[in-house]
Design an enzyme around this catalytic site. Structure first.
Site, PDB file in Angstrom:
ATOM      1  N   PRO A 182       8.933  30.639 -10.543  1.00  0.00           N
ATOM      2  CA  PRO A 182       8.218  30.193  -9.917  1.00  0.00           C
ATOM      3  C   PRO A 182       6.758  31.289 -10.170  1.00  0.00           C
ATOM      4  O   PRO A 182       5.340  30.621 -10.443  1.00  0.00           O
ATOM      5  CB  PRO A 182       7.887  28.927  -9.502  1.00  0.00           C
ATOM      6  N   ASP A 212       2.470  26.013 -36.186  1.00  0.00           N
ATOM      7  CA  ASP A 212       2.943  25.441 -34.992  1.00  0.00           C
ATOM      8  C   ASP A 212       2.027  25.299 -34.011  1.00  0.00           C
ATOM      9  O   ASP A 212       1.094  26.162 -34.464  1.00  0.00           O
ATOM     10  CB  ASP A 212       4.067  26.551 -34.078  1.00  0.00           C
ATOM     11  N   ARG A 271      14.372  30.315 -32.350  1.00  0.00           N
ATOM     12  CA  ARG A 271      13.854  29.177 -34.083  1.00  0.00           C
ATOM     13  C   ARG A 271      13.028  29.880 -34.271  1.00  0.00           C
ATOM     14  O   ARG A 271      13.075  30.340 -34.921  1.00  0.00           O
ATOM     15  CB  ARG A 271      12.892  27.558 -33.004  1.00  0.00           C
TER      16      ARG A 271
HETATM   17  N1  ADE Z   1      12.734  28.599 -11.275  1.00  0.00           N
HETATM   18  C1  ADE Z   1      12.667  27.381 -10.939  1.00  0.00           C
HETATM   19  N2  ADE Z   1      11.117  26.543 -10.873  1.00  0.00           N
HETATM   20  C2  ADE Z   1      10.680  28.171 -12.314  1.00  0.00           C
HETATM   21  C3  ADE Z   1       9.751  28.122 -13.042  1.00  0.00           C
HETATM   22  N3  ADE Z   1       8.405  26.885 -13.136  1.00  0.00           N
HETATM   23  N4  ADE Z   1       9.940  28.941 -14.062  1.00  0.00           N
HETATM   24  C4  ADE Z   1      10.433  29.479 -13.671  1.00  0.00           C
HETATM   25  N5  ADE Z   1      11.614  29.696 -13.167  1.00  0.00           N
HETATM   26  C5  ADE Z   1      11.652  28.362 -12.012  1.00  0.00           C
END
Ligand code: ADE
Length: 241
Positions: free
Chosen positions: A86, A164, A150
């Site tokens: 994240p 897209d 894809r």
């Molecule tokens: N691991 C935990 N949350 C994540 C996210 N939002 N993006 C990528 N990896 C993650």
């Protein structure tokens, strides 16, 4: 293209790799995708891959040894190592497109509280799929793999990504299929009259309208053509009425 996914939970990928468009792409050798169990690389006698953080704090941290050994055993000069976190930069369609040009992607899925910071020294890119925290990197790895595969040659009809959402910077126009009238809900006449010029005009205008109403930030980041400006002015007037 080859994609290696390093994970503690390879079974999570069974459906993803066997069904639908991704399953077909693998069967037709458009892409090779492997899951690699990180636990197979631990030298810890109880099979642990994680430990408590130095300095204290909640949760467990993935250790350097299994991750370094795993990545070093599969990476070549042609590989790109991508960490799912994240804290990474926000994944988007333009990144998916760039990644289609790579020969070998290694996607590293975390679990628990996170990674030992030193693991970042052997990673080329960190990606997040959004501003929320998941229990692990497996779902992000699936999302990223899906969006890349894809786009590979021959995986889906060539012109079906042309419209897209995001790939032309704006959202896709509304789509309809048969019947023309469903319980009184009508398909716009212009889409049924066979006039291709009119249909293209409708698609552009309704793409712009969707983008203006739902994702105005995308409009701010794009230099509009004179034609687009004119159409957008009309949309703004219509929406104010
Ligand atoms: N691991 C935990 N949350 C994540 C996210 N939002 N993006 C990528 N990896 C993650």
């Amino acid at each position: 293209m080859k994609i290696d996914i390093i994970t503690l939970f390879p079974n999570m990928f069974t459906g993803f790799l066997n069904e639908s468009i991704i399953g077909r792409a693998i069967k037709e050798n458009k892409v090779e995708i492997n899951t690699i169990n990180l636990r197979d690389f631990t030298k810890e006698k109880h099979g642990h891959v994680d430990d408590t953080p130095f300095g204290g704090g909640a949760g467990m941290i993935l250790m350097c040894q299994p991750v370094f050994d795993c990545i070093n055993s599969i990476r070549t000069s042609d590989s790109m190592v991508i960490m799912m976190t994240p804290q990474g930069c926000q994944f988007k369609q333009s990144i998916a497109k760039e990644l289609t040009l790579k020969n070998h992607l290694i996607l590293l899925c975390g679990h628990y509280e996170g990674f030992d910071e030193r693991i970042r020294s052997i990673v080329d890119l960190e990606l997040s799929i959004g501003d929320y925290v998941l229990t692990g990197g497996e779902i992000p790895a699936m999302a990223i793999t899906d969006s890349i595969v894809r786009l590979l040659d021959g995986v889906i009809e060539d012109d079906s990504h042309e419209y897209d959402s995001y790939s032309n910077w704006m959202l896709e126009h509304p789509q309809y299929t048969k019947p023309r009238n469903y319980n009184g809900l009508e398909v716009p006449e212009v889409l049924c009259n066979g006039n291709h010029k009119e249909i293209e005009k409708y698609k552009l205008k309704e793409s712009l309208r969707r983008t203006y109403l739902r994702r105005p930030d995308l409009l701010e980041n794009h230099k509009l053509s004179d034609e687009e400006k004119l159409i957008l002015d009309g949309i703004i007037k219509e929406e104010k009425c």
